[in-house]
Design a protein around this motif. Structure first.
Motif: not given
Length: 140
Positions: A69-93
């Motif tokens: 129903v959702g996922r989190i993943q470390r943002d691997k980009s450089r700069g101000p977003r470095e080290g942040t974690w992206r989260w999103s909700i996506s359902t197929n139920d």
């Protein structure tokens, strides 16, 4: 009673049971939307089940035996977003809203997990009344 996370289980034909921290039923709700509203009224969130994908270092959340129903993943980009974690909700139920939901980023994995659980609870609690978009498209 105060709670941060509450579990919900399918009670068969009776609806959905909301469980306290010790796993004891505290309410039976007719629909998952009512259960989400009940949990949200306690200023709590659904306790989602988390699995890790070692290949991508991402974490997927499932709910009541559904696919992700959702996922989190470390943002691997450089700069101000470095080290942040992206989260999103996506359902197929089809048991609940079947579409893309909110997304964002947090400064840590635990914060991203908390945010996704909180947002998913609100996402279901704010489901519009009436048939789902899927049911309307199928003429139900």
């Amino acid at each position: 009673m105060t709670a941060e996370r509450l579990r919900v289980r399918d009670a068969g034909g009776e609806g959905y049971e909301v469980l306290d921290y010790d796993g004891q039923p505290i309410a039976i709700c007719a629909t998952i939307v009512h259960a989400a509203q009940y949990v949200r009224n306690f200023a709590a969130r659904f306790w989602l089940d988390w699995t890790v994908n070692p290949a991508t270092s991402s974490f997927s959340a499932s709910f009541l035996g559904s696919d992700s129903v959702g996922r989190i993943q470390r943002d691997k980009s450089r700069g101000p977003r470095e080290g942040t974690w992206r989260w999103s909700i996506s359902t197929n139920d089809n048991r609940w809203r079947n579409d893309e939901g909110p997304r964002g980023r947090e400064h840590g994995k635990d914060l991203a997990m908390v945010r996704l659980e909180h947002e998913f609870t609100g996402y279901l609690a704010n489901t519009p009344h009436g048939p789902s978009p899927y049911a309307r498209a199928k003429g139900r």
